[in-house]
Design a protein around this motif. Structure first.
Motif, PDB file in Angstrom:
ATOM      1  N   ALA A 460      33.411  34.302  33.586  1.00  0.00           N
ATOM      2  CA  ALA A 460      34.432  34.287  34.631  1.00  0.00           C
ATOM      3  C   ALA A 460      34.625  35.681  35.220  1.00  0.00           C
ATOM      4  N   THR A 461      35.058  35.745  36.470  1.00  0.00           N
ATOM      5  CA  THR A 461      35.378  37.031  37.086  1.00  0.00           C
ATOM      6  C   THR A 461      36.662  37.572  36.477  1.00  0.00           C
ATOM      7  N   LEU A 462      36.969  38.836  36.760  1.00  0.00           N
ATOM      8  CA  LEU A 462      38.189  39.431  36.221  1.00  0.00           C
ATOM      9  C   LEU A 462      39.422  38.687  36.713  1.00  0.00           C
ATOM     10  N   ALA A 463      39.418  38.320  37.983  1.00  0.00           N
ATOM     11  CA  ALA A 463      40.548  37.567  38.530  1.00  0.00           C
ATOM     12  C   ALA A 463      40.649  36.192  37.881  1.00  0.00           C
ATOM     13  N   GLU A 464      39.506  35.558  37.669  1.00  0.00           N
ATOM     14  CA  GLU A 464      39.500  34.234  37.038  1.00  0.00           C
ATOM     15  C   GLU A 464      39.984  34.303  35.591  1.00  0.00           C
ATOM     16  N   ILE A 465      39.620  35.363  34.894  1.00  0.00           N
ATOM     17  CA  ILE A 465      40.080  35.518  33.513  1.00  0.00           C
ATOM     18  C   ILE A 465      41.603  35.545  33.456  1.00  0.00           C
ATOM     19  N   SER A 466      42.209  36.356  34.315  1.00  0.00           N
ATOM     20  CA  SER A 466      43.672  36.463  34.341  1.00  0.00           C
ATOM     21  C   SER A 466      44.308  35.137  34.721  1.00  0.00           C
ATOM     22  N   GLN A 467      43.758  34.480  35.742  1.00  0.00           N
ATOM     23  CA  GLN A 467      44.307  33.203  36.186  1.00  0.00           C
ATOM     24  C   GLN A 467      44.102  32.112  35.143  1.00  0.00           C
TER      25      GLN A 467
END
Length: 483
Positions: A460-467
C-alpha cells in the motif's frame, strides 16, 4: 470457490431476486456451473451479491420450483438440471475435482487472491513489494544488455544456470554460508523449493514441525502430500526449543521448518545464541531443518544474525532463499542450498516438474548479482521500506493505541497486531473487504486465533496505509461494541 464482480443493480426496475435468477441461469447455460455443482450457502450468496438473505431465499425457491437446483438436508444445494439447453450439457468434473491430491486453498486465501487484483483495494495483507520498490530501471538495463549479447534462451542444466549459481555462492559467502554451485538448485521461487522438498525427501506420514503461528498454516504444500503439521509454541526469541524437544522424541521422518529471520507473521528475529542452541539440538536429535530466509535483506538499522545454515557443520540445514520479496516477484527466482546428494535428488524432481526455471529470468538475476546492482538495490530498498514501517507505526499509535498492542519490527514487511479483546476474525475480514481494505486475519497463521491481524506495509502507499489502519480501527471498535 465462487468469484464474481457482478452484483444486481438496485436502480434497475427488475426485482433483485429475478436478476439473481437470471445470473445463475446464465452461469449454468455457459457450463460454468455444470450439473452437480454445489452452490454456496444462502448467507455466502447474500454476501457475494450484497443483498438481504430473504432475496436469496426467494431466488433459490424459484430455481428449485423450476427444477434447476435441489437442496438436500446436510448436503447443500446443487445444480440438477439445465432444461433450457439440454443439448449443451457439459461433462461433470466434480468427482475428479474433489478427488485430486492437492488440497484447495483455505477459503479466505482464495478470497484474498481474488481481491489482490482489485486496483481500488488497500492491500495491507500482501507480502509483495509495491511497484515503486521493484528496480524497474535496473532490470531494464540488464535486459538491454542481454538483448545485445543475444544470449541463447534454451534449457539450462538441471541445477540451473551455472553463472547464476556461481554468483549466488559469492553472495552467500557475504552472509556466512560457504558452498559451491553443485550444492545449489535454482527454483521458480521459494515456494517451489518447499514443494520439491515435499516431493523428493519426505513421505506421506512425515511430521513437519513449525512455529506456531506460521504462514505455512495458510498453505497446503505439505498437507497435500499427506504430511502432518505439528505446531511448536513461539516465544519472544523464536521457536520454543524445550517444547520442540518434548514433542519430537526422535520421531522418524520428521523435519523442522523455521523462519528465524523476520519471521512471518510476527517479524521476530531469532538471536545468534538461540540459533546456535537450535542447531546443537537438531544435530543431537538428527532432526533436519528447512530454513526459510527470504526476508533477510529487508533490514533497517542493523543486519540480522547469520543464517542457521552458516552454523551447520553436518549438512543438516536445507537453506531456502530467493529474490521475490526484496527485488522482483515476477522473475520467480529462488534457490535451495543443501548437500550435493540432496540437490541432485531435488534437481531431478524439478526437471520432471517443469524442465527448469525461465532462462531469461536466470540470466537477469545473474547479471544483477554480478554487476553489483543487487546490493545497490537492497541498500535503497531498506530506506524506502523503513519509511513505510514508520508510517504504519504512527497510524497504529493514533488509531489502535487503546485497543491493541504490537511489535516494532527491525526488518521485513509485517507487524503482528494483537487486539485487547477477541473478535470474529472472519467477520472483520469480510467487513474490511467491503470497505476495500485487505487484511490477513490471524487465524490463517494459527488455528482459532481471534485476536491477531498481520499488518503488511509492503504494497500500500503511505496514504493508503494511514487510511487503511484508520478504517480497520473503526471496524474493530464497531465489532467490539456489537459483541
Amino acid at each position: 470457490m465462487f468469484e464474481t464482480d457482478w452484483k444486481p443493480d438496485k436502480t434497475y426496475p427488475m426485482p433483485l431476486h429475478l436478476q439473481i435468477i437470471g445470473y445463475i441461469k446464465e452461469k449454468i447455460t455457459l457450463n460454468e456451473w455444470p450439473i452437480g455443482t454445489k452452490l454456496p450457502s444462502q448467507r455466502a450468496l447474500a454476501e457475494l451479491f450484497a443483498v438481504n438473505r430473504s432475496t436469496i431465499v426467494a431466488a433459490m425457491d424459484e430455481l428449485a420450483a423450476e427444477g434447476v437446483i435441489q437442496g438436500n438436508t446436510g448436503g447443500g444445494t446443487k445444480v440438477i438440471n439445465n432444461t433450457w439447453n439440454l443439448m449443451n450439457q457439459s461433462y461433470n468434473w466434480n468427482s475428479y475435482i474433489s478427488s485430486g491430491n492437492h488440497q484447495p486453498n483455505h477459503m479466505i486465501v482464495q478470497q484474498i487472491n481474488a481481491a489482490e487484483s482489485d486496483p481500488d483495494m488497500i492491500r495491507m495483507g500482501s507480502c509483495e513489494p509495491a511497484a515503486e520498490l521493484i528496480p524497474q530501471d535496473k532490470i531494464q538495463k540488464i535486459l538491454k544488455k542481454l538483448s545485445v549479447s543475444s544470449q541463447p534462451l534454451g534449457y539450462e542444466e538441471p541445477r540451473g544456470s551455472l553463472f547464476l549459481r556461481e554468483e549466488i555462492c559469492k553472495y552467500l559467502q557475504t552472509i556466512g554460508i560457504a558452498t559451491n554451485p553443485s550444492s545449489v538448485l535454482i527454483t521458480s521461487g521459494a515456494l517451489q523449493g518447499l514443494q520439491l522438498i515435499s516431493l523428493g525427501l519426505l513421505h506421506a506420514n512425515s511430521i513437519v514441525y513449525l512455529e506456531k503461528p506460521s504462514y505455512l498454516y495458510s498453505l497446503r504444500t505439505f498437507q497435500s502430500f499427506g504430511m502432518q503439521l505439528s505446531g511448536i509454541p513461539f516465544e519472544a526469541t523464536g521457536i520454543n526449543i524445550k517444547k520442540l524437544s518434548e514433542k519430537h522424541k526422535s520421531k522418524r521422518g520428521s523435519i523442522l521448518f523455521t523462519i528465524p529471520t523476520f519471521h512471518n507473521p510476527t517479524g521476530t528475529v531469532m538471536p545468534l545464541e538461540k540459533r546456535k542452541e537450535l542447531i546443537h539440538f537438531c544435530e543431537k536429535e538428527g532432526l533436519p531443518i528447512i530454513e526459510d530466509d527470504v526476508y533477510r535483506e529487508i533490514w533497517f538499522e542493523n543486519a540480522p544474525p547469520p543464517p542457521l545454515k552458516s552454523l551447520d557443520q553436518n549438512g543438516l540445514v536445507l537453506y531456502v532463499g530467493g529474490i521475490s520479496k526484496n527485488l522482483s516477484p515476477g522473475l520467480r527466482i529462488g534457490w535451495i542450498v543443501g548437500s550435493e546428494q540432496v540437490i541432485a535428488r531435488l534437481s531431478d524432481i524439478k526437471m520432471q516438474s517443469d524442465y527448469g526455471t525461465s532462462s531469461l529470468s536466470q540470466n537477469v538475476a545473474a547479471e544483477l548479482f554480478a554487476s553489483g546492482l543487487y546490493q545497490e538495490h537492497n541498500d535503497i530498498l531498506r530506506k524506502k521500506v523503513k519509511v513505510r514501517r514508520d508510517t504504519t507505526l504512527i497510524a497504529l499509535n493514533k488509531h489502535f493505541n487503546a485497543i491493541a498492542t504490537w511489535n516494532i519490527p527491525t526488518g521485513g514487511y509485517f507487524i503482528w497486531l494483537k487486539l485487547n479483546e477477541p473478535i470474529s476474525m472472519h467477520q472483520l475480514f469480510v467487513k474490511a473487504l467491503n470497505h476495500k481494505v485487505l487484511i490477513h486475519p490471524g487465524d490463517l497463521y494459527e488455528f482459532h486465533s481471534n485476536q491477531h491481524i498481520r499488518i503488511s506495509y509492503s504494497n500500500a502507499t503511505l496514504a493508503e496505509i494511514s487510511q487503511g489502519i484508520k478504517i480497520l480501527s473503526e471496524l474493530v471498535l464497531e465489532q467490539e461494541i456489537g459483541n
